[in-house]
Every structure is written in C-alpha cells, then in structure tokens.
Design a protein around this motif. Structure first.
Motif, PDB file in Angstrom:
ATOM      1  N   ILE A   1       0.858  -1.185   0.000  1.00 22.20           N
ATOM      2  CA  ILE A   1       0.000   0.000   0.000  1.00 22.20           C
ATOM      3  C   ILE A   1       0.892   1.232   0.000  1.00 22.20           C
ATOM      4  N   MET A   2       0.705   2.089  -0.988  1.00 22.39           N
ATOM      5  CA  MET A   2       1.547   3.276  -1.130  1.00 22.39           C
ATOM      6  C   MET A   2       0.833   4.568  -0.723  1.00 22.39           C
ATOM      7  N   PHE A   3      -0.493   4.517  -0.577  1.00 17.44           N
ATOM      8  CA  PHE A   3      -1.258   5.750  -0.341  1.00 17.44           C
ATOM      9  C   PHE A   3      -2.422   5.445   0.595  1.00 17.44           C
ATOM     10  N   PHE A   4      -2.611   6.303   1.586  1.00 15.04           N
ATOM     11  CA  PHE A   4      -3.730   6.187   2.522  1.00 15.04           C
ATOM     12  C   PHE A   4      -4.442   7.530   2.586  1.00 15.04           C
ATOM     13  N   GLN A   5      -5.784   7.489   2.602  1.00 16.01           N
ATOM     14  CA  GLN A   5      -6.550   8.737   2.611  1.00 16.01           C
ATOM     15  C   GLN A   5      -7.857   8.528   3.374  1.00 16.01           C
ATOM     16  N   SER A   6      -8.164   9.435   4.283  1.00 14.65           N
ATOM     17  CA  SER A   6      -9.505   9.479   4.872  1.00 14.65           C
ATOM     18  C   SER A   6     -10.096  10.860   4.585  1.00 14.65           C
ATOM     19  N   ILE A   7     -11.382  10.890   4.336  1.00 17.02           N
ATOM     20  CA  ILE A   7     -12.037  12.141   3.929  1.00 17.02           C
ATOM     21  C   ILE A   7     -13.149  12.464   4.923  1.00 17.02           C
ATOM     22  N   HIS A   8     -13.087  13.671   5.459  1.00 12.14           N
ATOM     23  CA  HIS A   8     -14.045  14.115   6.459  1.00 12.14           C
ATOM     24  C   HIS A   8     -14.599  15.485   6.038  1.00 12.14           C
ATOM     25  N   SER A   9     -15.519  15.969   6.804  1.00 10.41           N
ATOM     26  CA  SER A   9     -15.904  17.372   6.738  1.00 10.41           C
ATOM     27  C   SER A   9     -16.029  17.853   8.178  1.00 10.41           C
ATOM     28  N   TYR A  10     -15.624  19.080   8.418  1.00  6.60           N
ATOM     29  CA  TYR A  10     -15.442  20.181   7.493  1.00  6.60           C
ATOM     30  C   TYR A  10     -14.213  20.951   7.907  1.00  6.60           C
ATOM     31  N   SER A  11     -13.827  22.028   7.248  1.00  4.21           N
ATOM     32  CA  SER A  11     -12.780  22.993   7.627  1.00  4.21           C
ATOM     33  C   SER A  11     -11.846  23.361   6.479  1.00  4.21           C
ATOM     34  N   GLN A  12     -11.891  22.630   5.338  1.00  8.54           N
ATOM     35  CA  GLN A  12     -11.033  22.904   4.191  1.00  8.54           C
ATOM     36  C   GLN A  12      -9.558  22.792   4.565  1.00  8.54           C
ATOM     37  N   LEU A  13      -9.192  21.587   5.010  1.00 12.51           N
ATOM     38  CA  LEU A  13      -7.833  21.299   5.431  1.00 12.51           C
ATOM     39  C   LEU A  13      -7.317  20.062   4.710  1.00 12.51           C
ATOM     40  N   ILE A  14      -6.010  20.028   4.456  1.00 11.29           N
ATOM     41  CA  ILE A  14      -5.319  18.833   3.985  1.00 11.29           C
ATOM     42  C   ILE A  14      -4.326  18.482   5.083  1.00 11.29           C
ATOM     43  N   LEU A  15      -4.651  17.473   5.882  1.00 13.68           N
ATOM     44  CA  LEU A  15      -3.891  17.157   7.081  1.00 13.68           C
ATOM     45  C   LEU A  15      -2.832  16.102   6.791  1.00 13.68           C
ATOM     46  N   THR A  16      -1.625  16.350   7.281  1.00 15.10           N
ATOM     47  CA  THR A  16      -0.489  15.452   7.077  1.00 15.10           C
ATOM     48  C   THR A  16      -0.117  14.782   8.400  1.00 15.10           C
ATOM     49  N   PRO A  17       0.675  13.710   8.374  1.00 15.00           N
ATOM     50  CA  PRO A  17       1.069  13.033   9.617  1.00 15.00           C
ATOM     51  C   PRO A  17       1.973  13.911  10.478  1.00 15.00           C
ATOM     52  N   GLY A  18       2.113  13.494  11.749  1.00 16.18           N
ATOM     53  CA  GLY A  18       3.079  14.143  12.629  1.00 16.18           C
ATOM     54  C   GLY A  18       2.472  15.183  13.546  1.00 16.18           C
ATOM     55  N   ASN A  19       3.392  15.942  14.190  1.00 13.54           N
ATOM     56  CA  ASN A  19       2.992  17.011  15.102  1.00 13.54           C
ATOM     57  C   ASN A  19       4.037  18.117  15.038  1.00 13.54           C
ATOM     58  N   ILE A  20       4.082  18.938  16.055  1.00  7.63           N
ATOM     59  CA  ILE A  20       4.974  20.087  16.032  1.00  7.63           C
ATOM     60  C   ILE A  20       6.440  19.660  15.925  1.00  7.63           C
ATOM     61  N   THR A  21       6.796  18.553  16.575  1.00  5.49           N
ATOM     62  CA  THR A  21       8.205  18.137  16.625  1.00  5.49           C
ATOM     63  C   THR A  21       8.527  16.970  15.690  1.00  5.49           C
ATOM     64  N   HIS A  22       7.558  16.176  15.337  1.00  6.49           N
ATOM     65  CA  HIS A  22       7.767  15.020  14.457  1.00  6.49           C
ATOM     66  C   HIS A  22       7.149  15.316  13.096  1.00  6.49           C
ATOM     67  N   LYS A  23       8.015  15.519  12.125  1.00  3.44           N
ATOM     68  CA  LYS A  23       7.564  15.918  10.795  1.00  3.44           C
ATOM     69  C   LYS A  23       7.575  14.712   9.841  1.00  3.44           C
ATOM     70  N   PRO A  24       6.632  14.670   8.898  1.00  4.84           N
ATOM     71  CA  PRO A  24       6.693  13.635   7.862  1.00  4.84           C
ATOM     72  C   PRO A  24       7.782  13.983   6.848  1.00  4.84           C
ATOM     73  N   SER A  25       7.986  13.117   5.895  1.00  2.45           N
ATOM     74  CA  SER A  25       8.989  13.380   4.865  1.00  2.45           C
ATOM     75  C   SER A  25       8.613  14.617   4.046  1.00  2.45           C
ATOM     76  N   ASP A  26       9.625  15.239   3.454  1.00  2.00           N
ATOM     77  CA  ASP A  26       9.365  16.393   2.595  1.00  2.00           C
ATOM     78  C   ASP A  26       8.455  16.013   1.426  1.00  2.00           C
ATOM     79  N   GLU A  27       8.580  14.754   0.946  1.00  2.00           N
ATOM     80  CA  GLU A  27       7.761  14.311  -0.185  1.00  2.00           C
ATOM     81  C   GLU A  27       6.281  14.345   0.158  1.00  2.00           C
ATOM     82  N   VAL A  28       5.929  14.006   1.400  1.00  2.00           N
ATOM     83  CA  VAL A  28       4.522  14.034   1.826  1.00  2.00           C
ATOM     84  C   VAL A  28       3.977  15.457   1.756  1.00  2.00           C
TER      85      VAL A  28
END
Length: 472
Positions: A1-28
């Motif tokens: 599996i190369m891609f995971f996506q969940s779709i919700h409403s509302y707020s017009q956001l594209i949310l990525t993994p991680g938090n303030i100190t743990h960042k996902p890869s630049d590619e994400v």
C-alpha cells in the motif's frame, strides 16, 4: 500500500502526519501542496496544509498517523472538505456539492499520477518473452528473456538479439488479460540503433503459434501501433496504442524486408490504462499507398504543411489517413496532400509525412444547467457551429450557451439570450461566462463567473458557485 486517505468534513484542510516536533517526509508535504495548487485552480477555494495539532488540536489514535508511522505507508493524508471552519459547520449548500467534488478530484488526480510514476504502478509485469530466433542460436547469451529482466546493458551481450531474419519478431506474454495503452522500447546502447525501424506492434488474446519463424509477417491479433524509425542508440521510445486494449500477448516485428532485420533491444515494458491519453500519431518519412478520396481534385486539395493536410482529413468523416509530400525539383517546390479511406502498406520515403486523423472528441449533445440570472434546465446542441464551436439552446426558453470567438470580451463561453447567435453579434458579455477555456462548455463545470454591472470598471464578476454546467 503506497497511499492512505480518509475524507471528512469540514474545515477545508489537507492534514499530514506528525505534530509540532515530528515531521513527515518532505515528499509528503510537497505532494500535499502540489495537489492543493491543482485544487485551488478549479474553483479558487483555499485549503490549508499541515498536521492535525498544527492546525486543529492534539488527538490520539487517529488512522492517519497509524497508517504513516506504524504501517509505513509512504503517503498518508486526511482531508477536511468544505465549508470553511466557523461558517455553517457541517451544513454544505447543495449547489456546492459538485464544485467540492471536482476540486477534491483535482487534488487526488495529482496524487494518483505521482504515486503511479514514483512506484511504477503504471507498468504491467510481463510473464514470458519469446523470439523468432536468437543470435548464434545461443539463448544464454542473446535470449528473449533479457528483454524483460529490467537491466539496461552497455552492449549487445545479454540483450535480446535475433538472427537476421526477414521479419524478426519478439512476443511478450502477460500472466492474464489486462488493459494496455502503450509499450516502451529501450534501444541498444552502443551501436546499431537504426536497426529499429518499420516496427509493427500487434496485441490481443492470441499467441504466435509454436514453430513460427521470422520469415513470415505475423497476422495474430490486431495491429495497435507502428514505429517507422529509424531508432537511435540508447534511446527509449514510448509507443502508444491508438486506444487501450484488453490483451495478453504483444508482438514486436520488423517489417522492412529490404533491410537486414536484426531485432536487438535492451528492454521492453508494458503500460496499463494509467498512462496518459495517446497523442495523435504522425509517421515521418513514410509513404502510404491506398484509396485516395481526393484523387479527382488533384492539386485543389494540396496544403502547404502536413498539419494543414491532417486538418483536411479531420474535416472529412470518411478519411482514415492523410499523406503529405514536400517535393523539391529543378528549383520548384510542390506540396501534395492526399486523404485516404484506407491504405495497403507503409513504405519508407524521405519526403512524406503520413498518419491517421487527429479529431477531438465531439461535445456532448445535451447540457444540464444550474444558474442565477438566467434559466437553468436542459440546453440542446444545435446542428450548425457558431464561431467554429458547438452551441446550445434552452429546451423551451430563448437562452443559449455559445462561444464568443475572438471578440473584445475575451472569447469566453457565455450564457445569454439567443439573439447574439442568431444575428451573429459577438459583443455579448454574457450573464454567465467561463472562468477557464475549454473546447466544450460541458467541460467547464462550476468554473463560471457572472456578469455584474456593479463590478468597478470591469465586467468580470466573481466566480458564482451557483452556476454549474455539465453534460447530461
């Protein structure tokens, strides 16, 4: 599996993994932003990219971070759709449903293309490869298996290399029938690239019978593509089918019996239906004898360029091929254009350009329209074009959808009273007009503005999400 996506409403956001100190890869993050640009281009809506605690609040046990950090799926996201945070909460006006779907699809189309390209998901695994003959009868040195081993080698050693058959060929077998749109041919690197010429590609569900030699032209399956060549050393050629086709067997055969036909290739790959739409074919330096449709008119149908010759073919529904000749002799330049219902063969000739027509898909026959300031409902395509494009008339009202041509108001698609079309006036501003350019109004969707007298110094009113025009 190369891609995971969940779709919700509302707020017009594209949310990525991680938090303030743990960042996902630049590619994400890069993919999220690239998709966001495509999303914004549809309706002008702004979505914000960032991690959940960065944009919302801290959470525990969400599927997005589990998919990325625990399972190891390289691309994982959570979408929050319209409306914006703090507006109408979960309530989305019905006229915004289709625009929301279109902009969301634009984001996912960008993501899908990157995933397919990055992980080579567009390629179909080849199960087996066989050839008409092998060089020096040594399968260990020049067998057909080297055409599908994934290795690009610097010389002929351990590449597919047939004897000099009259019509050398190689066949690929897929594990099961699959939809295929194109093939890739990796030519020999160190020399002799021009041996790749007059290559015919056939594909279908039938295998070449056992014992078939390289002395005959293959007839199994439909011819789906043709590469006139000659090829060059080390070049890769993507040969696209005229249309995607369900196949299990694909053959590549050199068909020029006046040439020494060593079939010597580094690698062959097969692409599925994820590939881009095939462009219109053009065969350079190819003469195509066949059934001329314009032989009686002789020079009346001649054109100065091959593009103009192909346009002539496009205009004639019965034309299946065009052939253009640029002839220079005794200081005189003569251009000939033939349009043909069929051809008998392809013959190398240096002063010719040939190929099939390049016709755009026709606009749909009926539009479904929602709008303000004009009548919604069904609009039907009219028999004759206006400004060289299709135009539509309301099923019961005197309202039309038409293209303004190259007029002083920008040449947009417009919704207005039919008098402008019927009297051939081009100065309509349009009560609704297209934000983007398209060959057909049914391709524009919700990208429509409305005309506003109150727009200061301008007729360009804002994009109106209540205006939606689609094919029925």
């Amino acid at each position: 599996i190369m891609f995971f996506q969940s779709i919700h409403s509302y707020s017009q956001l594209i949310l990525t993994p991680g938090n303030i100190t743990h960042k996902p890869s630049d590619e994400v993050t890069d993919l999220a932003n690239k998709g966001n640009d495509a999303l914004h281009a549809i309706n002008g809506e702004d979505y914000t990219v960032g991690c959940i605690p960065c944009l919302l609040y801290e959470v525990t046990g969400d599927s997005l971070n589990w998919a990325y950090w625990t399972v190891g799926i390289p691309y994982a996201y959570n979408f929050e759709l319209r409306p914006k945070r703090g507006s109408t909460n979960y309530i989305l006006a019905k006229e915004q449903i289709i625009p929301t779907a279109k902009e969301t699809w634009a984001w996912h189309e960008v993501a899908a293309r990157q995933i397919i390209e990055e992980f080579e998901l567009g390629y179909i695994k080849v199960d087996e490869s066989t050839a008409s003959s092998t060089y020096l009868n040594s399968e260990a040195i020049c067998g057909a298996q080297y055409a599908i081993d994934g290795v690009i080698r610097p010389s002929w050693w351990k590449t597919l290399h047939t004897k000099a058959d009259t019509y050398s060929w190689v066949q690929l077998k897929l594990s099961s029938p699959k939809m295929v749109s194109a093939v890739e041919v990796f030519n020999r690197v160190d020399c002799c690239g021009d041996r790749l010429r007059m290559l015919e590609v056939r594909a279908g569900l039938d295998s070449v019978p056992a014992g078939t030699t390289g002395d005959v032209l293959l007839t199994q399956n439909e011819r789906v593509a043709f590469f006139p060549g000659p090829g060059e050393n080390g070049k890769t050629y993507k040969i696209k089918f005229l249309s995607p086709k369900l196949v299990q067997f694909i053959t590549f055969q050199l068909t020029d019996d006046q040439y020494v036909n060593y079939l010597n290739l580094n690698e062959l790959k097969v692409l599925g239906i994820f590939d881009e739409e095939a462009p219109c074919e053009v065969w350079e330096n190819i003469n195509i004898p066949g059934n001329d449709l314009n032989i009686a008119t002789v020079n009346e149908d001649d054109r100065d360029t091959w593009q103009e010759c192909r346009e002539l073919c496009n205009e004639r529904p019965e034309c299946n091929f065009f052939e253009w000749q640029h002839k220079v002799g005794s200081g005189v330049v003569v251009n000939h254009c033939w349009i043909k219902s069929g051809i008998s063969e392809k013959v190398p000739r240096g002063d010719h350009v040939s190929g099939p027509p390049c016709r755009a898909m026709p606009c749909c026959d009926e539009l479904s329209v929602e709008g303000s300031n004009f009548f919604g409902g069904k609009y039907r395509k009219q028999e004759k074009d206006y400004n060289n494009k299709a135009w539509y008339k309301h099923e019961s009202k005197n309202w039309c959808i038409f293209h303004g041509g190259e007029d002083i108001y920008g040449g947009h698609w417009k919704v207005d009273v039919c008098g402008f079309v019927e009297t051939e006036k081009n100065w309509s501003r349009g009560y609704g007009w297209s934000e983007i350019e398209a060959e057909c109004p049914g391709d524009i969707g919700a990208n429509w503005r409305y005309y506003s007298w109150s727009s200061a110094g301008s007729w360009t009113g804002p994009v109106d999400p209540r205006i939606v025009i689609n094919c029925n």
